[in-house]
Scaffold this motif. Structure first.
Motif: not given
Length: 340
Positions: A250-264
């Motif tokens: 995740g961002s900076g090793g913080t476990g945070t993921f930032t996106y406009e959209d997630i499709l699984s």
């Protein structure tokens, strides 16, 4: 182009990086094969544990790992050879698959190789790129583990076509009497492009071997549409078949993921405890299973909507969702049973 197969040397210390200024095509009669060109038997960062014959008992080895954990061996109901643990980078995969453990004199299956494409224009895939591992074998003296899938890493201006991408692990040695060796884990696939018009996501796979005993995991496969800005909040990510949200990635090793959209889509997705998603628009799960370890925490913050469709499920110990709307269709669920 003339139909053919492109390979690299087995167990090479380097991996091929193909930098192409302009366009590239792999037509429907051609393929890039990395089958068994990773770490050989019982070697690599996630090598399966080998087991030797001790009269009068045969034994089962563990599988090789890469994008996920590998399966372990089982002999007469007793867990034996351990499988390797996951390693490598989901977002920049360049690592090869590890080999399965040896079953006495029987060599474990080799892992799949790795390749990187950097294409400035359009890369069209109508053929196949394969980075699969090699299966284990068995006899009355032992069973060897399966090899893990390797890595396929593609960066392009546009990614197009309707071909096939696979970095599958393979099965451990088949049952001989009461022997079952561990299967190799899936490998890693990452496609990153400004425009993605590729259509055949159903044939993108990072499966573990089908046989063998438990513990085996899917690898990671994703397509990221980049918008050309420094912030990943403008990007869209589509995960298919398998994925792992690792806290440290995740961002900076913080476990945070930032996106406009997630499709699984049609994916088995593991999330480490504490991962957080900040989404500019929508999160959509289609026929996907998201899960975490016991007592795991997961937070999803979406500026628009979160939608679970087509028999999707989120199963974690503690889930927090913040969104304008959330939809869970008739076949889908959020379930914390057994995760507290």
């Amino acid at each position: 182009a003339t139909p053919g197969v492109l390979q690299h040397p087995a167990n090479s210390s380097n991996i091929p990086v193909l930098g192409i200024s302009g366009n590239a095509m792999i037509d429907s009669a051609s393929m890039v094969s990395l089958y068994g060109l990773g770490f050989p038997a019982a070697t690599g960062p996630g090598a399966g544990q080998s087991r030797s014959y001790t009269y009068p008992d045969a034994h089962s080895a563990g599988g090789g790992s890469h994008g996920g954990k590998a399966g372990y061996g089982l002999t007469n109901g007793v867990i034996e050879g351990s499988g390797g643990l996951a390693y490598g980078n989901s977002f920049d995969p360049t690592t090869k698959g590890s080999g399965g453990g040896n079953g006495d004199s029987l060599p474990g299956g080799a892992g799949g190789g790795a390749i990187v494409f950097n294409v400035t224009g359009t890369m069209t895939l109508n053929g196949r790129i394969s980075a699969g591992g090699v299966g284990g074998i068995a006899n009355q003296y032992g069973a060897s583990g399966g090899g893990a899938g390797g890595s396929i890493n593609i960066t392009a201006g546009t990614f197009a076509g309707s071909g096939r991408l696979d970095a599958n692990g393979t099965s451990g040695g088949g049952v001989w009497g009461s022997l079952t060796a561990g299967s190799g884990s899936g490998g890693r696939i990452l496609v990153r492009a400004s425009t993605i018009t590729f259509t055949n996501f159903a044939d993108v796979s990072v499966d573990p071997g089908t046989e063998g005993y438990g513990g085996k995991e899917y690898g990671t496969a994703a397509f990221i549409t980049t918008k050309g800005t420094p912030s990943t909040l403008d990007d869209e990510i589509r995960v298919v078949d398998g994925w792992h949200w690792n806290f440290g990635e995740g961002s900076g090793g913080t476990g945070t993921f930032t996106y406009e959209d997630i499709l699984s889509q049609n994916a088995t997705v593991y999330g480490e405890s504490g991962v957080h998603f900040t989404i500019g628009d929508t999160v959509v799960l289609q026929n996907s299973n998201w899960y975490g370890p016991t007592q795991s925490l997961m937070t999803i913050t979406s500026a628009n909507s979160v939608n679970l469709t087509s028999n999707s499920r989120i199963q974690v110990g503690n889930l927090t969702v913040t969104a304008n709307t959330m939809t869970i269709d008739a076949g889908s669920s959020i379930n914390g049973t057994g995760t507290g």
